[in-house]
Design a protein around this motif. Structure first.
Motif, PDB file in Angstrom:
ATOM      1  N   UNK A  20       0.834  -1.208   0.000  1.00 12.06           N
ATOM      2  CA  UNK A  20       0.000   0.000   0.000  1.00 12.06           C
ATOM      3  C   UNK A  20       0.866   1.254   0.000  1.00 12.06           C
ATOM      4  N   UNK A  21       1.955   1.236   0.772  1.00 16.32           N
ATOM      5  CA  UNK A  21       2.862   2.388   0.776  1.00 16.32           C
ATOM      6  C   UNK A  21       3.507   2.571  -0.595  1.00 16.32           C
ATOM      7  N   UNK A  22       3.843   1.481  -1.250  1.00 12.56           N
ATOM      8  CA  UNK A  22       4.430   1.583  -2.587  1.00 12.56           C
ATOM      9  C   UNK A  22       3.436   2.189  -3.570  1.00 12.56           C
ATOM     10  N   UNK A  23       2.161   1.839  -3.440  1.00 13.19           N
ATOM     11  CA  UNK A  23       1.135   2.477  -4.279  1.00 13.19           C
ATOM     12  C   UNK A  23       1.131   3.978  -4.034  1.00 13.19           C
ATOM     13  N   UNK A  24       1.167   4.370  -2.770  1.00 13.07           N
ATOM     14  CA  UNK A  24       1.150   5.779  -2.397  1.00 13.07           C
ATOM     15  C   UNK A  24       2.340   6.529  -2.986  1.00 13.07           C
ATOM     16  N   UNK A  41      -4.061  -7.238 -10.135  1.00 10.05           N
ATOM     17  CA  UNK A  41      -3.307  -6.018 -10.381  1.00 10.05           C
ATOM     18  C   UNK A  41      -2.438  -5.637  -9.211  1.00 10.05           C
ATOM     19  N   UNK A  42      -2.958  -5.796  -7.998  1.00  7.93           N
ATOM     20  CA  UNK A  42      -2.180  -5.507  -6.801  1.00  7.93           C
ATOM     21  C   UNK A  42      -0.998  -6.458  -6.691  1.00  7.93           C
ATOM     22  N   UNK A  43      -1.220  -7.741  -6.998  1.00  3.89           N
ATOM     23  CA  UNK A  43      -0.139  -8.718  -6.947  1.00  3.89           C
ATOM     24  C   UNK A  43       0.907  -8.440  -8.022  1.00  3.89           C
ATOM     25  N   UNK A  44       0.479  -8.040  -9.218  1.00  5.01           N
ATOM     26  CA  UNK A  44       1.420  -7.690 -10.289  1.00  5.01           C
ATOM     27  C   UNK A  44       2.300  -6.517  -9.864  1.00  5.01           C
ATOM     28  N   UNK A  46       2.995  -5.586  -6.787  1.00  5.38           N
ATOM     29  CA  UNK A  46       3.892  -6.053  -5.729  1.00  5.38           C
ATOM     30  C   UNK A  46       5.082  -6.796  -6.313  1.00  5.38           C
ATOM     31  N   UNK A  47       4.837  -7.611  -7.329  1.00 10.37           N
ATOM     32  CA  UNK A  47       5.931  -8.329  -7.997  1.00 10.37           C
ATOM     33  C   UNK A  47       6.888  -7.346  -8.663  1.00 10.37           C
ATOM     34  N   UNK A  48       6.364  -6.338  -9.352  1.00  9.05           N
ATOM     35  CA  UNK A  48       7.195  -5.351 -10.025  1.00  9.05           C
ATOM     36  C   UNK A  48       8.058  -4.578  -9.030  1.00  9.05           C
ATOM     37  N   UNK A  49       7.522  -4.382  -7.823  1.00  9.51           N
ATOM     38  CA  UNK A  49       8.262  -3.651  -6.798  1.00  9.51           C
ATOM     39  C   UNK A  49       9.274  -4.527  -6.069  1.00  9.51           C
TER      40      UNK A  49
END
Length: 315
Positions: free
Chosen positions: A91-95, A108-111, A113-116
């Protein structure tokens, strides 16, 4: 300037010392909230957040989390995230890394997270699996054929899953979303929320924890608030935002929390369960409310040696 402090809902005491260590050293409220909630998410004895969370009706663990920064009202959240044990960090990475969006869900959230580069993990522990199977066993409509490939079996599973959502309640003991609210030395205020959601929920269900204004809201002018419990009620009442609006009108935190719960209690709900809320103001006032006697929240100041517990107002 108010001294740093951090507060949280029941069971947040696992993570609050880590948050206060950051705040004492001059660290940010954002770092403190993330650190506290990561400790909670990694606590395998807690079956309502992170690894070890109770699964949905299909036997899969789906996680929701969010962060909101009071000075900018920037918001980052994930919902129905599978396979990543620390949704608060995603969630912080999204922010921070995806500011054009505020909420990612499911695949999409899992994708993202994988990219990060976040690490994956098996979220369904043996203990959580046992609790899930025990909850299913007593029902004459239990989903014993969930792995069938037949369409009739699939239809029966969906019907049984809906019945589980209707009739199953959490096991005895502390349960629900974990909220953490932190105020740092610079005066910044941040609210974070993390959960595995309502046990045995319908697959894909996202609760208030991932929704700005519902489970989480923070405005540095007035304060921050967070909710735990019956997320659907909080979404309908826009619970966290309603608390902050009361703070803006001059209510103290406890009164603001109680007023929101009283309003939510007026909504018809065949699946009603308790809703709780917490609030923290930029000048360090704090409070909470709940529907059950004995409900508490935890708090640490710079002079605390361990989390201190305060009663919530009973509505």
């Amino acid at each position: 300037m108010t001294d740093p402090m951090v507060m949280g809902s029941e069971r947040s005491e696992v993570g609050l010392p880590a948050a206060m260590e950051i705040l004492r050293s001059g660290g940010s409220a954002l770092d403190a909230v993330e650190a506290a909630l990561r400790r909670c998410e990694d606590n395998l004895e807690d079956h309502y957040v992170g690894s070890g969370g109770l699964p949905n009706a299909r036997g899969e663990v789906e996680l929701d989390a969010s962060l909101m920064v009071g000075s900018s009202r920037a918001f980052g959240a994930v919902g129905a995230l599978k396979g990543y044990p620390n949704p608060i960090s995603v969630a912080r990475a999204v922010l921070e890394k995806l500011p054009q969006h505020a909420l990612l869900v499911g695949e999409g959230a899992a994708l993202f997270a994988e990219e990060c580069g976040f690490a994956t993990a098996e979220l369904l522990t043996e203990e959580a699996k046992r609790l899930w199977r025990e909850a299913l066993a007593p029902s004459s409509d239990s989903v014993e054929g969930e792995n069938t490939s037949s369409s009739a079996g699939d239809d029966a599973y969906r019907v049984a899953a809906l019945d589980l959502v209707r009739r199953l309640s959490p096991h005895d003991g502390p349960w629900g979303t974990i909220n953490v609210l932190a105020l740092d030395a610079s005066g910044e205020l941040v609210v974070g929320v993390s959960t595995s959601g309502y046990p045995y929920k319908y697959p894909g269900r996202v609760g208030d924890s991932a929704i700005a204004g519902a489970g989480n809201y923070c405005d540095l002018r007035y304060g921050g608030a967070a909710c735990t419990g019956r997320g659907e009620l909080s979404m309908r009442a826009i619970g966290a935002r309603a608390v902050v609006e009361r703070l803006a009108l001059g209510d103290d935190p406890e009164t603001a929390c109680a007023a929101m719960l009283a309003e939510a209690a007026m909504l018809p709900d065949d699946f009603r369960a308790e809703l709780r809320t917490l609030a923290l103001t930029p000048d360090g006032r704090h409070g909470g409310a709940a529907g059950q006697a004995g409900s508490v929240y935890a708090l640490m100041s710079v002079t605390s040696t361990e989390p201190e517990f305060y009663p919530r107002k009973v509505v």
